[in-house]
Design a protein around this motif. Structure first.
Motif, PDB file in Angstrom:
ATOM      1  N   CYS A  27     -22.269 -20.306 -25.124  1.00  0.00           N
ATOM      2  CA  CYS A  27     -23.013 -20.032 -23.888  1.00  0.00           C
ATOM      3  C   CYS A  27     -22.337 -19.721 -22.915  1.00  0.00           C
ATOM      4  O   CYS A  27     -21.109 -19.851 -22.803  1.00  0.00           O
ATOM      5  N   PRO A  28     -22.762 -19.025 -21.862  1.00  0.00           N
ATOM      6  CA  PRO A  28     -22.043 -18.454 -20.588  1.00  0.00           C
ATOM      7  C   PRO A  28     -21.326 -19.876 -20.002  1.00  0.00           C
ATOM      8  O   PRO A  28     -21.999 -20.750 -19.944  1.00  0.00           O
ATOM      9  N   GLY A  29     -20.268 -19.686 -19.951  1.00  0.00           N
ATOM     10  CA  GLY A  29     -19.282 -20.714 -19.138  1.00  0.00           C
ATOM     11  C   GLY A  29     -18.528 -21.761 -19.909  1.00  0.00           C
ATOM     12  O   GLY A  29     -18.247 -22.815 -19.476  1.00  0.00           O
ATOM     13  N   CYS A  30     -18.883 -21.551 -21.184  1.00  0.00           N
ATOM     14  CA  CYS A  30     -18.434 -22.817 -22.287  1.00  0.00           C
ATOM     15  C   CYS A  30     -17.070 -22.823 -22.210  1.00  0.00           C
ATOM     16  O   CYS A  30     -16.122 -21.852 -22.245  1.00  0.00           O
ATOM     17  N   GLY A  31     -16.489 -24.058 -22.371  1.00  0.00           N
ATOM     18  CA  GLY A  31     -14.939 -24.148 -22.274  1.00  0.00           C
ATOM     19  C   GLY A  31     -14.441 -23.894 -23.443  1.00  0.00           C
ATOM     20  O   GLY A  31     -13.210 -23.599 -23.884  1.00  0.00           O
ATOM     21  N   HIS A  32     -15.410 -23.700 -24.600  1.00  0.00           N
ATOM     22  CA  HIS A  32     -14.712 -23.302 -26.062  1.00  0.00           C
ATOM     23  C   HIS A  32     -14.028 -22.155 -25.948  1.00  0.00           C
ATOM     24  O   HIS A  32     -13.185 -21.740 -26.456  1.00  0.00           O
ATOM     25  N   SER A  33     -14.703 -20.890 -25.199  1.00  0.00           N
ATOM     26  CA  SER A  33     -14.252 -19.555 -25.054  1.00  0.00           C
ATOM     27  C   SER A  33     -12.845 -19.679 -24.487  1.00  0.00           C
ATOM     28  O   SER A  33     -11.732 -18.838 -25.038  1.00  0.00           O
ATOM     29  N   THR A  34     -12.697 -20.334 -23.366  1.00  0.00           N
ATOM     30  CA  THR A  34     -11.323 -20.265 -22.711  1.00  0.00           C
ATOM     31  C   THR A  34     -10.341 -21.001 -23.658  1.00  0.00           C
ATOM     32  O   THR A  34      -9.255 -20.459 -23.731  1.00  0.00           O
ATOM     33  N   LEU A  39      -5.292 -20.973 -26.710  1.00  0.00           N
ATOM     34  CA  LEU A  39      -4.649 -21.019 -27.997  1.00  0.00           C
ATOM     35  C   LEU A  39      -4.180 -19.811 -28.687  1.00  0.00           C
ATOM     36  O   LEU A  39      -2.972 -19.754 -29.136  1.00  0.00           O
ATOM     37  N   ALA A  40      -4.954 -18.647 -28.281  1.00  0.00           N
ATOM     38  CA  ALA A  40      -4.625 -17.540 -28.902  1.00  0.00           C
ATOM     39  C   ALA A  40      -3.430 -16.908 -28.187  1.00  0.00           C
ATOM     40  O   ALA A  40      -2.455 -16.385 -28.995  1.00  0.00           O
ATOM     41  N   GLU A  41      -3.589 -17.046 -27.040  1.00  0.00           N
ATOM     42  CA  GLU A  41      -2.320 -16.652 -26.077  1.00  0.00           C
ATOM     43  C   GLU A  41      -1.008 -17.349 -26.370  1.00  0.00           C
ATOM     44  O   GLU A  41       0.046 -16.673 -26.653  1.00  0.00           O
ATOM     45  N   VAL A 181       0.609 -36.241 -27.645  1.00  0.00           N
ATOM     46  CA  VAL A 181      -0.563 -36.164 -27.599  1.00  0.00           C
ATOM     47  C   VAL A 181      -0.830 -35.998 -25.855  1.00  0.00           C
ATOM     48  O   VAL A 181      -0.186 -36.512 -25.004  1.00  0.00           O
ATOM     49  N   ALA A 182      -1.727 -34.978 -25.692  1.00  0.00           N
ATOM     50  CA  ALA A 182      -2.202 -34.941 -24.055  1.00  0.00           C
ATOM     51  C   ALA A 182      -3.466 -34.379 -24.085  1.00  0.00           C
ATOM     52  O   ALA A 182      -4.226 -33.956 -24.856  1.00  0.00           O
ATOM     53  N   ARG A 183      -4.104 -34.471 -22.512  1.00  0.00           N
ATOM     54  CA  ARG A 183      -5.358 -34.137 -22.514  1.00  0.00           C
ATOM     55  C   ARG A 183      -5.232 -33.105 -21.338  1.00  0.00           C
ATOM     56  O   ARG A 183      -4.662 -33.458 -20.189  1.00  0.00           O
ATOM     57  N   HIS A 184      -5.992 -31.950 -21.389  1.00  0.00           N
ATOM     58  CA  HIS A 184      -6.203 -30.909 -20.579  1.00  0.00           C
ATOM     59  C   HIS A 184      -7.738 -30.660 -20.230  1.00  0.00           C
ATOM     60  O   HIS A 184      -8.438 -31.123 -20.841  1.00  0.00           O
ATOM     61  N   SER A 185      -7.787 -29.557 -19.280  1.00  0.00           N
ATOM     62  CA  SER A 185      -9.053 -28.809 -19.331  1.00  0.00           C
ATOM     63  C   SER A 185      -8.687 -27.618 -19.079  1.00  0.00           C
ATOM     64  O   SER A 185      -7.593 -26.996 -18.770  1.00  0.00           O
ATOM     65  N   VAL A 186      -9.726 -26.657 -19.015  1.00  0.00           N
ATOM     66  CA  VAL A 186      -9.509 -25.300 -18.906  1.00  0.00           C
ATOM     67  C   VAL A 186     -10.450 -24.609 -17.790  1.00  0.00           C
ATOM     68  O   VAL A 186     -10.935 -23.356 -17.956  1.00  0.00           O
ATOM     69  N   HIS A 187     -10.951 -25.514 -16.794  1.00  0.00           N
ATOM     70  CA  HIS A 187     -12.117 -25.142 -15.818  1.00  0.00           C
ATOM     71  C   HIS A 187     -11.482 -24.386 -14.798  1.00  0.00           C
ATOM     72  O   HIS A 187     -12.346 -23.626 -14.054  1.00  0.00           O
TER      73      HIS A 187
ATOM     74  N   PRO B  61     -14.371 -17.064 -19.440  1.00  0.00           N
ATOM     75  CA  PRO B  61     -14.433 -17.532 -20.839  1.00  0.00           C
ATOM     76  C   PRO B  61     -14.503 -16.534 -21.846  1.00  0.00           C
ATOM     77  O   PRO B  61     -14.189 -16.687 -22.880  1.00  0.00           O
ATOM     78  N   ASP B  62     -15.125 -15.500 -21.732  1.00  0.00           N
ATOM     79  CA  ASP B  62     -15.244 -14.454 -22.547  1.00  0.00           C
ATOM     80  C   ASP B  62     -14.164 -13.364 -22.290  1.00  0.00           C
ATOM     81  O   ASP B  62     -14.377 -12.352 -23.315  1.00  0.00           O
ATOM     82  N   GLY B  63     -13.225 -13.496 -21.726  1.00  0.00           N
ATOM     83  CA  GLY B  63     -12.240 -12.553 -21.584  1.00  0.00           C
ATOM     84  C   GLY B  63     -12.341 -11.312 -21.347  1.00  0.00           C
ATOM     85  O   GLY B  63     -11.915 -10.237 -22.021  1.00  0.00           O
ATOM     86  N   VAL B  64     -13.241 -10.945 -20.378  1.00  0.00           N
ATOM     87  CA  VAL B  64     -13.822  -9.810 -20.427  1.00  0.00           C
ATOM     88  C   VAL B  64     -13.126  -8.884 -19.003  1.00  0.00           C
ATOM     89  O   VAL B  64     -13.335  -7.731 -18.797  1.00  0.00           O
ATOM     90  N   ILE B  65     -12.042  -9.701 -18.431  1.00  0.00           N
ATOM     91  CA  ILE B  65     -11.624  -8.939 -17.357  1.00  0.00           C
ATOM     92  C   ILE B  65      -9.915  -8.517 -17.648  1.00  0.00           C
ATOM     93  O   ILE B  65      -9.280  -9.386 -18.258  1.00  0.00           O
ATOM     94  N   THR B  66      -9.664  -7.321 -17.168  1.00  0.00           N
ATOM     95  CA  THR B  66      -8.432  -6.871 -17.275  1.00  0.00           C
ATOM     96  C   THR B  66      -7.953  -6.718 -16.135  1.00  0.00           C
ATOM     97  O   THR B  66      -8.597  -6.275 -14.959  1.00  0.00           O
ATOM     98  N   VAL B  67      -6.485  -7.100 -16.176  1.00  0.00           N
ATOM     99  CA  VAL B  67      -5.965  -6.895 -14.439  1.00  0.00           C
ATOM    100  C   VAL B  67      -4.563  -6.196 -14.575  1.00  0.00           C
ATOM    101  O   VAL B  67      -3.874  -6.003 -15.529  1.00  0.00           O
TER     102      VAL B  67
END
Lengths: 253, 71
Positions: A27-34, A39-41, A181-187, B61-67
């Motif tokens: 969904c728009p704004g979901c923390g999963h995506s970030t 993790l990928a980075e 063990v750590a707790r973070h956020s991505v907002h 979230p969707d990684g749409v921005i390139t800087v």
């Protein structure tokens, strides 16, 4: 306006190649995506894309294997740590991670999670905690906050009959098998960068065969919390963080 | 003086969550009046104050921005 800056030599940030080009279904704004991207980075920056194996859970992130351009497999609901145990023991030199939500990790897979951590299995568990079962429509999870409304606790979670919210990270931090063990956020940008650093540390510890690392990411669920993404992040700061406080819970000295 | 930057937004992938707007310290971004093919209003650049700090892109979230940032 001066010269055109959009040139390859000026590029400072682009979507990492460890994520596929597929449009995320979240969904728009979901923390999963970030969290996926952080993790990928981390995998990209460590240069271990070809050495990494991920295990996708059941839940909103069930399709994680479409997005990570690494070897991925899918586990039965909650069983990702058991599958990861098998993979890591057969291929001890690979980097193995599981990616699980709170319904998957803290409810259905509690046994697998706790026993894998207690055995000190040498992989990374990424735990997304939004206090709710997102994919199935917002039912109460073990991590749902006291008095928080969900479709199965419409008057709010009553701890007398439904128990108190479960702090999985503190629970597994008390086990000798866990190393980090750590707790973070991505907002926010700062929090997202901290999360990426934590993932990198955890993957480096995995190379050194130190034991289980669990990174919890406190996240939002705009759709099921019935808020806009911005409101949900604010609600998360005001309600989730006082209970699920951010920072290292168990860190090597 | 701060370095100059620029952003490129893949508007078709943007879901209009607006998280990038509050992440931008220079208030470069705003939401469009138009919608993309999925019906989302998308982020657009409204001024040239960008410093290329990458905050918007990190938090998107969707990684749409390139800087891009001048060297």
């Amino acid at each position: 306006m001066a010269e055109n800056l959009i040139k390859p030599e000026n590029l400072v940030y682009d979507k990492t190649k460890v994520l596929t080009d597929r449009v995320l279904h979240y969904c728009p704004g979901c923390g999963h995506s970030t969290t996926h991207r952080m993790l990928a980075e981390a995998i990209d920056e460590l240069g271990i894309q070809g050495e990494t194996i991920g295990i996708a859970p059941v839940g909103c992130s069930v399709l994680a294997y479409y997005y990570f351009d690494v070897d991925m497999t899918e586990a039965a609901h909650g069983r990702a740590p058991a599958v990861a145990t098998g993979i890591k023991r057969v291929l001890p030199d690979k980097y193995v991670f599981t990616y699980q939500g709170d319904g998957d990790l803290a409810a259905i897979g509690t046994a697998e999670t706790i026993h894998a951590c207690n055995r000190g299995e040498n992989f990374l568990i990424v735990f997304i905690n939004n206090g709710i079962y997102g994919m199935t429509g917002g039912q109460m999870a073990p991590t749902t906050l006291e008095n928080m409304k969900s479709t199965t606790s419409p008057r709010g979670r009553d701890v007398k009959t439904m128990g108190s919210p479960l702090k999985i990270s503190e629970l597994v931090a008390s086990l000798p098998g866990t190393y980090y063990v750590a707790r973070h956020s991505v907002h926010t940008p700062a929090n997202a960068r901290k999360t990426k650093r934590a993932f990198k540390k955890a993957l480096e510890y995995q190379k050194e065969k130190k034991g289980t690392c669990l990174i919890e990411v406190v996240s939002n669920c705009p759709s099921n919390w019935k808020m806009t993404p911005i409101e949900s992040n604010k609600w998360m700061e005001e309600n989730m963080f006082p209970f699920y406080s951010l920072g290292d819970i168990k860190a090597p000295k | 003086m701060a370095k100059k930057g620029d952003v490129v937004i893949q508007t078709e992938r943007c879901k209009g969550c607006e998280i990038c707007l509050s992440a931008c310290p220079q208030n470069v971004l705003a939401m469009s009046d138009k919608v993309n093919s999925k019906g989302y209003r998308y982020a657009v650049k409204v001024n040239s104050a960008c410093t290329g700090c990458t905050n918007c892109a990190v938090v998107c979230p969707d990684g749409v921005i390139t800087v891009y940032r001048e060297k």
